[in-house]
Write a protein that holds these residues in place. Structure first.
Motif, PDB file in Angstrom:
ATOM      1  N   SER A   1       0.888  -1.341  -0.211  1.00 56.17           N
ATOM      2  CA  SER A   1      -0.207   0.137  -0.260  1.00 56.17           C
ATOM      3  C   SER A   1       0.707   1.044   0.177  1.00 56.17           C
ATOM      4  O   SER A   1       2.160   0.807   0.296  1.00 56.17           O
ATOM      5  CB  SER A   1      -1.237   0.126   1.185  1.00 56.17           C
ATOM      6  OG  SER A   1      -0.113   0.113   2.389  1.00 56.17           O
ATOM      7  N   VAL A   2       0.449   2.456  -0.297  1.00 52.40           N
ATOM      8  CA  VAL A   2       1.367   3.786   0.005  1.00 52.40           C
ATOM      9  C   VAL A   2       0.883   4.396   1.516  1.00 52.40           C
ATOM     10  O   VAL A   2       1.829   5.226   1.637  1.00 52.40           O
ATOM     11  CB  VAL A   2      -0.206   4.719  -0.964  1.00 52.40           C
ATOM     12  CG1 VAL A   2       0.439   4.169  -2.596  1.00 52.40           C
ATOM     13  CG2 VAL A   2      -1.145   5.340  -0.662  1.00 52.40           C
ATOM     14  N   ASP A   3       0.664   4.043   2.294  1.00 55.34           N
ATOM     15  CA  ASP A   3       1.324   4.054   3.854  1.00 55.34           C
ATOM     16  C   ASP A   3       2.339   3.780   3.429  1.00 55.34           C
ATOM     17  O   ASP A   3       3.244   2.867   3.330  1.00 55.34           O
ATOM     18  CB  ASP A   3       0.238   2.954   4.309  1.00 55.34           C
ATOM     19  CG  ASP A   3      -1.686   2.303   4.135  1.00 55.34           C
ATOM     20  OD1 ASP A   3      -1.972   4.213   5.191  1.00 55.34           O
ATOM     21  OD2 ASP A   3      -1.448   1.830   3.926  1.00 55.34           O
ATOM     22  N   THR A   4       2.601   4.839   4.935  1.00 58.05           N
ATOM     23  CA  THR A   4       4.105   4.245   5.698  1.00 58.05           C
ATOM     24  C   THR A   4       4.687   2.912   6.493  1.00 58.05           C
ATOM     25  O   THR A   4       3.893   2.389   6.246  1.00 58.05           O
ATOM     26  CB  THR A   4       4.364   5.755   6.536  1.00 58.05           C
ATOM     27  OG1 THR A   4       3.740   5.766   7.637  1.00 58.05           O
ATOM     28  CG2 THR A   4       4.236   7.466   6.030  1.00 58.05           C
ATOM     29  N   PRO A   5       5.926   2.972   6.175  1.00 55.66           N
ATOM     30  CA  PRO A   5       6.228   1.327   7.125  1.00 55.66           C
ATOM     31  C   PRO A   5       5.880   1.968   8.209  1.00 55.66           C
ATOM     32  O   PRO A   5       5.346   1.226   9.176  1.00 55.66           O
ATOM     33  CB  PRO A   5       7.942   1.436   7.369  1.00 55.66           C
ATOM     34  CG  PRO A   5       7.902   2.352   5.888  1.00 55.66           C
ATOM     35  CD  PRO A   5       7.046   3.465   5.661  1.00 55.66           C
ATOM     36  N   PHE A   6       5.965   3.028   9.096  1.00 60.09           N
ATOM     37  CA  PHE A   6       5.838   2.917  10.334  1.00 60.09           C
ATOM     38  C   PHE A   6       3.847   2.933  10.681  1.00 60.09           C
ATOM     39  O   PHE A   6       2.986   2.428  11.832  1.00 60.09           O
ATOM     40  CB  PHE A   6       5.336   4.555  10.743  1.00 60.09           C
ATOM     41  CG  PHE A   6       7.037   4.708  10.523  1.00 60.09           C
ATOM     42  CD1 PHE A   6       8.425   4.616  11.498  1.00 60.09           C
ATOM     43  CD2 PHE A   6       7.280   5.899  10.006  1.00 60.09           C
ATOM     44  CE1 PHE A   6       9.449   4.717  10.835  1.00 60.09           C
ATOM     45  CE2 PHE A   6       8.777   6.220   9.361  1.00 60.09           C
ATOM     46  CZ  PHE A   6       9.361   5.309  10.397  1.00 60.09           C
ATOM     47  N   THR A   7       3.292   3.395  10.110  1.00 60.31           N
ATOM     48  CA  THR A   7       1.571   2.983   9.839  1.00 60.31           C
ATOM     49  C   THR A   7       1.247   1.647   9.660  1.00 60.31           C
ATOM     50  O   THR A   7       0.866   0.933  10.230  1.00 60.31           O
ATOM     51  CB  THR A   7       0.859   3.577   8.560  1.00 60.31           C
ATOM     52  OG1 THR A   7       0.778   5.306   9.026  1.00 60.31           O
ATOM     53  CG2 THR A   7      -0.524   3.715   8.669  1.00 60.31           C
ATOM     54  N   LEU A   8       2.168   0.815   8.200  1.00 59.85           N
ATOM     55  CA  LEU A   8       1.599  -0.715   8.341  1.00 59.85           C
ATOM     56  C   LEU A   8       2.302  -1.601   9.441  1.00 59.85           C
ATOM     57  O   LEU A   8       1.949  -2.516  10.255  1.00 59.85           O
ATOM     58  CB  LEU A   8       2.782  -1.013   7.268  1.00 59.85           C
ATOM     59  CG  LEU A   8       2.495  -0.396   5.658  1.00 59.85           C
ATOM     60  CD1 LEU A   8       2.895  -0.693   4.777  1.00 59.85           C
ATOM     61  CD2 LEU A   8       0.540  -0.624   5.693  1.00 59.85           C
ATOM     62  N   LYS A   9       3.483  -1.054  10.426  1.00 61.90           N
ATOM     63  CA  LYS A   9       4.076  -1.724  11.472  1.00 61.90           C
ATOM     64  C   LYS A   9       3.133  -1.946  12.174  1.00 61.90           C
ATOM     65  O   LYS A   9       2.276  -2.492  13.085  1.00 61.90           O
ATOM     66  CB  LYS A   9       5.066  -0.872  12.126  1.00 61.90           C
ATOM     67  CG  LYS A   9       5.681  -1.516  13.250  1.00 61.90           C
ATOM     68  CD  LYS A   9       6.928  -2.783  12.918  1.00 61.90           C
ATOM     69  CE  LYS A   9       7.041  -3.431  14.595  1.00 61.90           C
ATOM     70  NZ  LYS A   9       6.647  -4.276  14.782  1.00 61.90           N
ATOM     71  N   ALA A  10       1.997  -0.535  13.127  1.00 64.69           N
ATOM     72  CA  ALA A  10       0.921  -0.550  13.489  1.00 64.69           C
ATOM     73  C   ALA A  10       0.166  -0.920  13.279  1.00 64.69           C
ATOM     74  O   ALA A  10      -0.511  -1.984  14.179  1.00 64.69           O
ATOM     75  CB  ALA A  10       0.686   0.704  13.645  1.00 64.69           C
ATOM     76  N   TRP A  11      -0.553  -1.303  11.857  1.00 67.44           N
ATOM     77  CA  TRP A  11      -1.342  -2.104  11.427  1.00 67.44           C
ATOM     78  C   TRP A  11      -0.724  -3.207  11.719  1.00 67.44           C
ATOM     79  O   TRP A  11      -2.274  -4.416  12.342  1.00 67.44           O
ATOM     80  CB  TRP A  11      -1.878  -1.823  10.219  1.00 67.44           C
ATOM     81  CG  TRP A  11      -3.115  -2.207   9.735  1.00 67.44           C
ATOM     82  CD1 TRP A  11      -4.506  -2.487  10.106  1.00 67.44           C
ATOM     83  CD2 TRP A  11      -3.520  -2.777   8.435  1.00 67.44           C
ATOM     84  NE1 TRP A  11      -5.183  -2.549   9.615  1.00 67.44           N
ATOM     85  CE2 TRP A  11      -4.736  -2.626   8.877  1.00 67.44           C
ATOM     86  CE3 TRP A  11      -2.430  -2.927   7.272  1.00 67.44           C
ATOM     87  CZ2 TRP A  11      -5.490  -3.635   7.514  1.00 67.44           C
ATOM     88  CZ3 TRP A  11      -2.830  -3.621   5.716  1.00 67.44           C
ATOM     89  CH2 TRP A  11      -4.677  -4.187   5.863  1.00 67.44           C
ATOM     90  N   ALA A  12       0.027  -3.898  11.305  1.00 64.00           N
ATOM     91  CA  ALA A  12       0.068  -5.086  11.341  1.00 64.00           C
ATOM     92  C   ALA A  12       0.505  -6.180  12.909  1.00 64.00           C
ATOM     93  O   ALA A  12      -0.425  -6.537  13.246  1.00 64.00           O
ATOM     94  CB  ALA A  12       1.939  -5.752  10.502  1.00 64.00           C
ATOM     95  N   ASP A  13       1.162  -4.914  13.411  1.00 68.41           N
ATOM     96  CA  ASP A  13       0.904  -5.478  15.245  1.00 68.41           C
ATOM     97  C   ASP A  13      -0.454  -5.666  15.724  1.00 68.41           C
ATOM     98  O   ASP A  13      -1.374  -6.293  16.512  1.00 68.41           O
ATOM     99  CB  ASP A  13       1.899  -4.639  15.870  1.00 68.41           C
ATOM    100  CG  ASP A  13       3.382  -4.368  16.236  1.00 68.41           C
ATOM    101  OD1 ASP A  13       3.802  -5.179  15.110  1.00 68.41           O
ATOM    102  OD2 ASP A  13       3.876  -3.865  16.275  1.00 68.41           O
ATOM    103  N   ARG A  14      -1.436  -4.546  15.397  1.00 71.91           N
ATOM    104  CA  ARG A  14      -2.712  -4.875  15.944  1.00 71.91           C
ATOM    105  C   ARG A  14      -3.704  -5.574  15.667  1.00 71.91           C
ATOM    106  O   ARG A  14      -4.459  -7.109  15.754  1.00 71.91           O
ATOM    107  CB  ARG A  14      -3.651  -3.466  14.762  1.00 71.91           C
ATOM    108  CG  ARG A  14      -5.123  -3.404  16.007  1.00 71.91           C
ATOM    109  CD  ARG A  14      -5.788  -2.031  14.961  1.00 71.91           C
ATOM    110  NE  ARG A  14      -6.907  -2.190  15.326  1.00 71.91           N
ATOM    111  CZ  ARG A  14      -8.151  -1.184  15.074  1.00 71.91           C
ATOM    112  NH1 ARG A  14      -6.714   0.033  14.891  1.00 71.91           N
ATOM    113  NH2 ARG A  14      -9.073  -1.108  15.213  1.00 71.91           N
ATOM    114  N   GLN A  15      -3.466  -6.109  14.090  1.00 67.13           N
ATOM    115  CA  GLN A  15      -4.502  -7.452  13.604  1.00 67.13           C
ATOM    116  C   GLN A  15      -3.367  -8.901  13.445  1.00 67.13           C
ATOM    117  O   GLN A  15      -3.989  -9.496  13.217  1.00 67.13           O
ATOM    118  CB  GLN A  15      -4.776  -6.555  11.532  1.00 67.13           C
ATOM    119  CG  GLN A  15      -5.452  -5.406  11.721  1.00 67.13           C
ATOM    120  CD  GLN A  15      -6.639  -5.928  12.157  1.00 67.13           C
ATOM    121  OE1 GLN A  15      -6.964  -6.599  12.713  1.00 67.13           O
ATOM    122  NE2 GLN A  15      -7.246  -4.769  12.620  1.00 67.13           N
ATOM    123  N   GLY A  16      -1.943  -8.638  14.260  1.00 70.33           N
ATOM    124  CA  GLY A  16      -1.516 -10.007  13.852  1.00 70.33           C
ATOM    125  C   GLY A  16      -1.130 -10.477  12.891  1.00 70.33           C
ATOM    126  O   GLY A  16      -1.416 -11.588  12.626  1.00 70.33           O
TER     127      GLY A  16
END
Length: 154
Positions: free
Chosen positions: A71-86
């Protein structure tokens, strides 16, 4: 125009959630890759799709397929999302140059500044064996992906 089945997959290097560069050709040389473009983390349809992939990941890994989200999200956003969703499969940031990889696959949405929902199955030679693109407002039917993976595993 989106990349079509039978085309060479455009190679790229993008950062993952830890800002480590990931190169597509290094992945597909070891096993097929299911490349899943989605508009934005933390959005309703994207969350449903990506969580379905998470819940059914064994169906891909059992066939030796590497799933990669982009996605066009930043790595920081993707990290937070990945952590939240497992999420345990790679999520890559096409943030800068903004949407350049999505553009190379023909799935960048200029009006929204995001990727459309594009899915590409890439074999060990870098050839696209399955391709689909739908609008950002339309959830994808992942049974089509599974059929393409099964056909590739043949």
């Amino acid at each position: 125009m989106a990349i079509e089945t039978g085309s060479a997959a455009p190679d790229f290097t993008l950062p993952d959630t830890g800002r480590t560069p990931v190169t597509l050709s290094e992945l597909w040389r070891t096993r097929p890759v299911l490349l899943v473009f989605y508009p934005f983390a933390f959005s309703h349809i994207c969350e449903g799709e990506i969580c379905q992939v998470r819940d059914e990941l064994a169906g891909y890994t059992d066939e030796n397929v590497q799933v990669v989200g982009v996605s066009v999200d930043t790595p920081f956003t993707l990290k937070a999302w990945a952590d939240r969703q497992g999420l345990t499969f790679p999520l890559l940031s096409d943030f800068w140059p903004h949407g350049a990889v999505a553009q190379s696959y023909g799935v960048f949405n200029d009006q929204g500044g995001m990727a459309n929902r594009g899915t590409f199955l890439i074999d060990g030679t870098g050839t696209v064996r399955f391709a689909e693109v739908v609008s950002p407002r339309e959830a994808r039917d992942q049974t089509r992906w599974k059929k393409a993976v099964a056909a590739l595993a043949g």
